[in-house]
Design an enzyme around this catalytic site. Structure first.
Site, short mmCIF file in Angstrom:
data_model
loop_
_atom_site.label_atom_id
_atom_site.label_comp_id
_atom_site.label_asym_id
_atom_site.label_seq_id
_atom_site.Cartn_x
_atom_site.Cartn_y
_atom_site.Cartn_z
N CYS B 29 -80.27 -73.71 -5.95
CA CYS B 29 -79.31 -72.99 -5.20
C CYS B 29 -79.47 -71.47 -5.37
CB CYS B 29 -77.91 -73.38 -5.38
SG CYS B 29 -76.51 -72.47 -4.67
N CYS B 32 -76.24 -69.35 -5.58
CA CYS B 32 -75.48 -69.62 -6.81
C CYS B 32 -75.99 -68.54 -7.74
CB CYS B 32 -75.61 -70.77 -7.23
SG CYS B 32 -75.20 -72.12 -6.49
#
Ligand SMILES: Cc1cc2nc3c(=O)[nH]c(=O)nc-3n(C[C@H](O)[C@H](O)[C@H](O)COP(=O)(O)OP(=O)(O)OC[C@H]3O[C@@H](n4cnc5c(N)ncnc54)[C@H](O)[C@@H]3O)c2cc1C
Lengths: 307, 106
Positions: B29, B32
């Site tokens: 991700c 993130c």
């Protein structure tokens, strides 16, 4: 007082900031509550020159921001809420602050267009998404729909098939708009099926998405379809409406005169908020550079000394 | 920042004396990577008042699905064993700070 206030912090805004700061112009970037722009929502960017192996979108944006700040750009992570461009200096406001600038560069880009149907907004992040590369792994062995008929809908569907059991592409017309190569890839994928002439009327579910109400827009027939996720890929809308007094074209993009100028002298524009044609990170960055150079020239012609 | 797992979640989060912010993340991700350093800083800032931990959703699917995490980054603040605030997607530091303040004050 700032020499330049840049609104937006995607590739266009941050590139503009790199140029204006290096020209010794006191620069503020009103970066928005979600700084970094569209590339924050993607993974590998493979066509931005200089990165032979590709670069992660968020890494590219973090590097651009660092570069602008290293040259002295101030960054405020708030949204522009209102402004006064009718008199000089221009006034730019956020929810908590007010700034004055001799010139303004608008680089607010574009945002995902949502369907605008009941049940959608409150389930974004709970089964409603616009970013398959971000959220696909949560839908392992699930049944999903992708709404849209263009390249991005095909791409989203193809990414999702890596995890999902079944992906249905729902399109309101009877044929796709996507490029042949992507259409073919989607049609050849055994996990992907198509539903044409169909619109989503409602998204259902309690905590998370459990189904959608569909309408066949030729027969008018309504059906319920149980699914676990809705990926919306019906395009992007320019963030242009918030600027009062600025001329906007029929499609909602900020109208451009003579490259990067708007109808208001001293207010410049760059990137996806005016560019309906290319919509790439590199072109947005290029427009940001051009707007910065134009702003610099215009400031030079207006004010003898920089202060 | 401490790593929480499905196994330690109850002890470290639900039974925590302090309001606890859990950063649901995964290595794939990209956004993130923007949020994690920000919450890490907040963890240091709030030391003694709130706790900040992270949970890898790939390795700990039970906790993620129990709290309906279907998009990351997601931040959930727990207080007295209950989720009291959820923030989905990358958000500016100030918004996260405000959420922690509200959770502490509530
Ligand atoms: C999933 C995805 C994948 C993509 N992949 C690629 C790719 O591989 N290669 C490529 O070249 N292009 C790619 N693009 C396109 C590329 O991201 C855009 O063309 C580019 O980001 C446009 O830059 P921009 O600076 O004009 O606008 P944006 O990136 O949209 O940035 C606009 C910024 O303005 C801010 N803003 C908006 N409203 C306000 C406000 N009121 N006040 C303050 N700030 C505001 C936003 O928060 C945002 O930070 C992709 C796009 C998406 C969505």
């Amino acid at each position: 007082m700032h020499d330049v206030i840049i609104i937006g912090s995607g590739p266009a805004g941050l590139t503009a900031a790199i140029y204006t700061t290096r020209a010794n112009l006191k620069t503020l970037v009103v970066a928005g509550g979600k700084w970094g722009g569209q590339l924050m929502l993607t993974t590998l960017v493979e066509n931005y020159p200089g990165f032979s192996e590709g670069i992660q979108g968020p890494d590219l944006m973090m590097a651009m921001r660092k570069q602008a700040q290293r040259h002295g750009a101030e960054v405020v992570e708030e949204d522009f809420t209102e402004g006064d461009f009718t008199k000089k200096p221009f006034v730019v406001k956020t929810a908590t602050k007010s700034f004055e600038g001799k010139s303004v560069i608008i680089a607010t880009g574009a945002d995902t267009k949502w369907l605008g149907v009941p049940g959608e907004k409150e389930r974004i992040g709970r089964g409603v998404s616009s970013c398959a590369p971000c959220d696909a792994p949560f839908f392992r062995n699930k049944k999903l729909i992708v709404v849209g008929g263009g390249d991005s809908a095909m791409e989203e569907a193809l990414v999702l098939t890596r995890f999902a059991e079944k992906v249905t592409i729902i399109h309101r017309r009877d044929s796709l708009r996507a490029s042949q190569i992507l259409q073919q890839r989607a049609k050849n994928n055994p996990k992907i099926t198509f539903l044409f002439n169909t619109t989503v009327e409602e998204i259902q579910g309690l905590e998370k998405v459990t189904g959608v109400k569909l309408k066949n827009n030729q027969t008018g027939k309504i059906t319920d379809m149980p699914i676990d996720g809705v990926f919306v890929a019906i395009g992007h809308a320019p963030n242009s409406r918030i600027f009062q007094g600025l001329e906007i074209d029929e499609q909602g993009y900020i109208a451009v005169h003579n490259h990067t100028k708007t109808n208001i002298e001293g207010v410049f524009v760059a990137g996806d908020v005016h560019d309906a044609k290319y919509r790439q990170a590199i072109t947005a960055a290029g427009f940001g550079c051009a707007a910065a150079l134009e702003a610099e020239r215009w400031l030079d012609s207006q004010y003898d000394t920089k202060n | 920042m401490a790593d929480i797992t499905d196994r330690t979640f109850e002890q470290e989060v639900l039974k925590s004396q302090l309001p606890t912010l859990v950063d649901f993340w995964a290595p794939w991700c990209a956004p993130c990577r923007i949020v994690s350093p920000v919450v890490e800083e907040l963890g240091e800032e709030y030391e003694g008042k709130a706790k900040v931990v992270k949970l890898n959703v790939d390795d700990n699917p039970d906790t993620a699905s129990r709290y309906n995490v279907m998009s990351i980054p997601t931040l959930i603040i727990f207080k007295n064993g209950q989720p009291v605030k959820t923030i989905i997607g990358a958000q500016p530091k100030e918004n996260i700070r405000r959420a922690i303040d509200e959770a502490i004050g509530s």
